[in-house]
Design a protein around this motif. Sequence first.
Motif, PDB file in Angstrom:
ATOM      1  N   ALA A  10       0.954  -1.410   0.015  1.00 41.89           N
ATOM      2  CA  ALA A  10      -0.150  -0.106   0.159  1.00 41.89           C
ATOM      3  C   ALA A  10       0.954   1.342   0.018  1.00 41.89           C
ATOM      4  CB  ALA A  10      -1.039   0.126   1.392  1.00 41.89           C
ATOM      5  N   ILE A  11       0.464   1.943  -0.954  1.00 45.43           N
ATOM      6  CA  ILE A  11       1.351   3.311  -0.948  1.00 45.43           C
ATOM      7  C   ILE A  11       0.667   4.675  -1.074  1.00 45.43           C
ATOM      8  CG2 ILE A  11       3.059   4.611  -2.831  1.00 45.43           C
ATOM      9  CD1 ILE A  11       3.800   1.931  -4.043  1.00 45.43           C
ATOM     10  N   VAL A  12       0.758   5.266   0.058  1.00 41.97           N
ATOM     11  CA  VAL A  12       0.039   6.757   0.297  1.00 41.97           C
ATOM     12  C   VAL A  12       0.447   7.620  -0.954  1.00 41.97           C
ATOM     13  CG1 VAL A  12      -0.438   8.562   1.634  1.00 41.97           C
ATOM     14  CG2 VAL A  12      -0.020   6.289   2.641  1.00 41.97           C
ATOM     15  N   LYS A  13      -0.595   8.295  -1.440  1.00 43.02           N
ATOM     16  CA  LYS A  13      -0.365   8.847  -2.814  1.00 43.02           C
ATOM     17  C   LYS A  13       0.142   8.400  -3.768  1.00 43.02           C
ATOM     18  CE  LYS A  13      -0.474  13.340  -0.074  1.00 43.02           C
ATOM     19  NZ  LYS A  13      -0.059  14.563   0.087  1.00 43.02           N
ATOM     20  N   GLY A  14      -0.017   7.212  -3.971  1.00 39.55           N
ATOM     21  CA  GLY A  14       0.670   6.162  -4.762  1.00 39.55           C
ATOM     22  C   GLY A  14       0.354   6.611  -6.212  1.00 39.55           C
ATOM     23  N   ASP A  15      -0.616   7.316  -6.512  1.00 39.27           N
ATOM     24  CA  ASP A  15      -1.129   7.665  -7.812  1.00 39.27           C
ATOM     25  C   ASP A  15      -0.083   8.764  -8.415  1.00 39.27           C
ATOM     26  OD1 ASP A  15      -2.223   9.606  -6.099  1.00 39.27           O
ATOM     27  OD2 ASP A  15      -4.119   9.225  -6.789  1.00 39.27           O
ATOM     28  N   SER A  16       0.648   9.368  -7.484  1.00 37.15           N
ATOM     29  CA  SER A  16       1.515  10.466  -8.140  1.00 37.15           C
ATOM     30  C   SER A  16       2.999   9.845  -8.028  1.00 37.15           C
ATOM     31  CB  SER A  16       1.244  11.689  -7.240  1.00 37.15           C
ATOM     32  OG  SER A  16       1.675  11.426  -5.801  1.00 37.15           O
ATOM     33  N   LYS A  17       3.142   8.495  -7.374  1.00 34.65           N
ATOM     34  CA  LYS A  17       4.522   8.007  -7.349  1.00 34.65           C
ATOM     35  C   LYS A  17       4.862   6.922  -8.039  1.00 34.65           C
ATOM     36  CE  LYS A  17       4.250   9.318  -2.273  1.00 34.65           C
ATOM     37  NZ  LYS A  17       4.235   8.868  -0.829  1.00 34.65           N
ATOM     38  N   SER A  18       3.814   6.152  -8.455  1.00 36.72           N
ATOM     39  CA  SER A  18       3.960   4.888  -9.405  1.00 36.72           C
ATOM     40  C   SER A  18       3.185   4.938 -10.500  1.00 36.72           C
ATOM     41  CB  SER A  18       3.344   3.713  -8.550  1.00 36.72           C
ATOM     42  OG  SER A  18       3.080   2.870  -9.312  1.00 36.72           O
ATOM     43  N   ALA A  19       3.799   4.784 -11.725  1.00 37.32           N
ATOM     44  CA  ALA A  19       3.198   4.711 -12.933  1.00 37.32           C
ATOM     45  C   ALA A  19       2.068   3.651 -12.858  1.00 37.32           C
ATOM     46  CB  ALA A  19       4.170   4.497 -14.106  1.00 37.32           C
ATOM     47  N   SER A  20       2.251   2.575 -12.462  1.00 32.43           N
ATOM     48  CA  SER A  20       1.192   1.609 -12.562  1.00 32.43           C
ATOM     49  C   SER A  20       0.163   2.080 -11.743  1.00 32.43           C
ATOM     50  CB  SER A  20       1.757   0.214 -12.106  1.00 32.43           C
ATOM     51  OG  SER A  20       2.940  -0.104 -12.672  1.00 32.43           O
ATOM     52  N   ILE A  21       0.074   2.754 -10.812  1.00 37.34           N
ATOM     53  CA  ILE A  21      -1.348   3.275  -9.849  1.00 37.34           C
ATOM     54  C   ILE A  21      -1.677   4.420 -10.586  1.00 37.34           C
ATOM     55  CG2 ILE A  21      -1.987   4.007  -7.751  1.00 37.34           C
ATOM     56  CD1 ILE A  21       0.373   2.553  -6.443  1.00 37.34           C
ATOM     57  N   ALA A  22      -0.962   5.271 -11.117  1.00 38.11           N
ATOM     58  CA  ALA A  22      -1.271   6.370 -11.791  1.00 38.11           C
ATOM     59  C   ALA A  22      -2.317   5.861 -13.251  1.00 38.11           C
ATOM     60  CB  ALA A  22      -0.111   7.353 -12.363  1.00 38.11           C
ATOM     61  N   ALA A  23      -1.774   4.889 -13.766  1.00 37.25           N
ATOM     62  CA  ALA A  23      -2.662   4.322 -14.793  1.00 37.25           C
ATOM     63  C   ALA A  23      -4.087   3.881 -14.320  1.00 37.25           C
ATOM     64  CB  ALA A  23      -1.871   3.282 -15.589  1.00 37.25           C
ATOM     65  N   ALA A  24      -3.943   3.179 -13.152  1.00 36.04           N
ATOM     66  CA  ALA A  24      -5.291   2.681 -12.611  1.00 36.04           C
ATOM     67  C   ALA A  24      -6.106   3.810 -12.235  1.00 36.04           C
ATOM     68  CB  ALA A  24      -4.739   1.749 -11.330  1.00 36.04           C
ATOM     69  N   SER A  25      -5.416   4.892 -11.888  1.00 35.58           N
ATOM     70  CA  SER A  25      -6.263   5.974 -11.383  1.00 35.58           C
ATOM     71  C   SER A  25      -7.207   6.708 -12.422  1.00 35.58           C
ATOM     72  CB  SER A  25      -5.435   6.820 -10.654  1.00 35.58           C
ATOM     73  OG  SER A  25      -4.573   7.748 -11.215  1.00 35.58           O
ATOM     74  N   ILE A  26      -6.323   6.557 -13.762  1.00 31.50           N
ATOM     75  CA  ILE A  26      -6.849   7.437 -14.967  1.00 31.50           C
ATOM     76  C   ILE A  26      -8.042   6.369 -15.231  1.00 31.50           C
ATOM     77  CG2 ILE A  26      -6.463   7.812 -17.180  1.00 31.50           C
ATOM     78  CD1 ILE A  26      -3.561   8.709 -16.130  1.00 31.50           C
ATOM     79  N   VAL A  27      -7.873   5.150 -15.404  1.00 33.02           N
ATOM     80  CA  VAL A  27      -8.666   4.223 -15.851  1.00 33.02           C
ATOM     81  C   VAL A  27     -10.032   4.237 -15.073  1.00 33.02           C
ATOM     82  CG1 VAL A  27      -9.193   1.572 -16.296  1.00 33.02           C
ATOM     83  CG2 VAL A  27      -7.094   2.657 -17.167  1.00 33.02           C
ATOM     84  N   ALA A  28      -9.868   4.018 -13.791  1.00 32.76           N
ATOM     85  CA  ALA A  28     -10.748   4.048 -12.829  1.00 32.76           C
ATOM     86  C   ALA A  28     -11.808   5.321 -12.799  1.00 32.76           C
ATOM     87  CB  ALA A  28     -10.385   4.026 -11.486  1.00 32.76           C
ATOM     88  N   LYS A  29     -11.152   6.461 -13.045  1.00 33.31           N
ATOM     89  CA  LYS A  29     -11.657   7.799 -13.149  1.00 33.31           C
ATOM     90  C   LYS A  29     -12.591   7.946 -14.362  1.00 33.31           C
ATOM     91  CE  LYS A  29     -12.745  12.143 -12.213  1.00 33.31           C
ATOM     92  NZ  LYS A  29     -13.872  12.342 -11.341  1.00 33.31           N
ATOM     93  N   VAL A  30     -11.965   7.763 -15.411  1.00 34.18           N
ATOM     94  CA  VAL A  30     -12.540   7.659 -16.638  1.00 34.18           C
ATOM     95  C   VAL A  30     -13.683   6.872 -16.890  1.00 34.18           C
ATOM     96  CG1 VAL A  30     -12.391   7.517 -19.422  1.00 34.18           C
ATOM     97  CG2 VAL A  30     -10.722   8.786 -17.921  1.00 34.18           C
ATOM     98  N   THR A  31     -13.586   5.525 -16.344  1.00 40.17           N
ATOM     99  CA  THR A  31     -14.723   4.602 -16.405  1.00 40.17           C
ATOM    100  C   THR A  31     -15.884   4.981 -15.622  1.00 40.17           C
ATOM    101  OG1 THR A  31     -13.008   2.903 -16.794  1.00 40.17           O
ATOM    102  CG2 THR A  31     -15.315   2.353 -15.926  1.00 40.17           C
ATOM    103  N   ARG A  32     -15.560   5.589 -14.422  1.00 43.70           N
ATOM    104  CA  ARG A  32     -16.627   6.100 -13.404  1.00 43.70           C
ATOM    105  C   ARG A  32     -17.375   7.310 -14.099  1.00 43.70           C
ATOM    106  NH1 ARG A  32     -18.292   9.370  -9.662  1.00 43.70           N
ATOM    107  NH2 ARG A  32     -19.883   8.440  -7.933  1.00 43.70           N
ATOM    108  N   ASP A  33     -16.694   8.222 -14.644  1.00 43.81           N
ATOM    109  CA  ASP A  33     -17.350   9.345 -15.015  1.00 43.81           C
ATOM    110  C   ASP A  33     -18.138   8.957 -16.317  1.00 43.81           C
ATOM    111  OD1 ASP A  33     -15.813  10.840 -13.332  1.00 43.81           O
ATOM    112  OD2 ASP A  33     -14.289  11.808 -14.918  1.00 43.81           O
ATOM    113  N   ARG A  34     -17.849   8.026 -17.087  1.00 43.13           N
ATOM    114  CA  ARG A  34     -18.679   7.838 -18.163  1.00 43.13           C
ATOM    115  C   ARG A  34     -19.775   7.041 -17.600  1.00 43.13           C
ATOM    116  NH1 ARG A  34     -13.954   5.688 -22.667  1.00 43.13           N
ATOM    117  NH2 ARG A  34     -13.018   7.853 -22.808  1.00 43.13           N
ATOM    118  N   ILE A  35     -19.795   6.263 -16.589  1.00 40.56           N
ATOM    119  CA  ILE A  35     -20.988   5.684 -15.990  1.00 40.56           C
ATOM    120  C   ILE A  35     -21.944   6.701 -15.606  1.00 40.56           C
ATOM    121  CG2 ILE A  35     -21.900   4.177 -14.172  1.00 40.56           C
ATOM    122  CD1 ILE A  35     -19.215   2.334 -14.193  1.00 40.56           C
TER     123      ILE A  35
END
Length: 252
Positions: free
Chosen positions: A178-203
């Motif tokens: 578990a990485i605190v603020k991982g979406d700004s520290k890890s490329a893999s988590i950042a990619a997941a944050s984008i996919v999750a956000k765009v998917t939810r926004d479209r829903i």
Amino acid sequence: MKIKEVNEFFKGLHIDEKIKYLDDLMLDERSGVKKVLEKIEKEHKKHLMEIERVKNMWKIENSLNVDIIGGIDEAGRGPLAGPVVAACVVLPKNIFIEGINDSKKMSPKKRDELFEIISKNALDIGVGIVDNEIIDNVNIFNATKIAMLRAINSLKKSPDYLLIDAVTLDDINIRQEAIVKGDSKSASIAAASIVAKVTRDRIIDRYGEKYPEYGFKNHKGYGTKEHYEAIEKHGITPIHRRSFLKNILEAN
């Protein structure tokens, strides 16, 4: 070439192409060309800084002696309505995706652009969606964990290691961190944050078409003044989280 033609020529080129012409531009003494040269040099410096930033976002992944790393993040913990969505993304190691970062730090247009790039280049993507009824039953924290587990289970192949944004998952036989603020520290988590956000926004945008009086396309279900006023006027919809609106429901 006239100055206007020089500007038009460089307008559609990526910086990697532009820098190939630096020597030619340096030989041109016209002030207009010097301005073009200066602009390209600034753009190149900025691009090099971006390469270094993204390179640093791979440090955590590169420190792990594993092949398949899944980055996990969620979108939609705080809204009054709609699901919580999690994504698990497996990227090719050290891939350079310009602009990749915490999805909250970019415009919707940029998120959409990166969503397409990630979808095209990722080795694997899993998405987990948990609706408002489950959120009300188990609370948002546990619902988030369920969404993350669903995202992992929807992958084609289980990762060797999970990097998760500030959450530890129980009852899963995969090493994790578990990485605190991982979406700004890890490329893999950042990619997941984008996919999750765009998917939810479209829903939520689709719900916006079904319930136009609530303005979902504007606030994505979050507790804005517009949203609260719509709830006061029209009541709640089947997608609202009742556990998030206890005060309003009890008052009515």
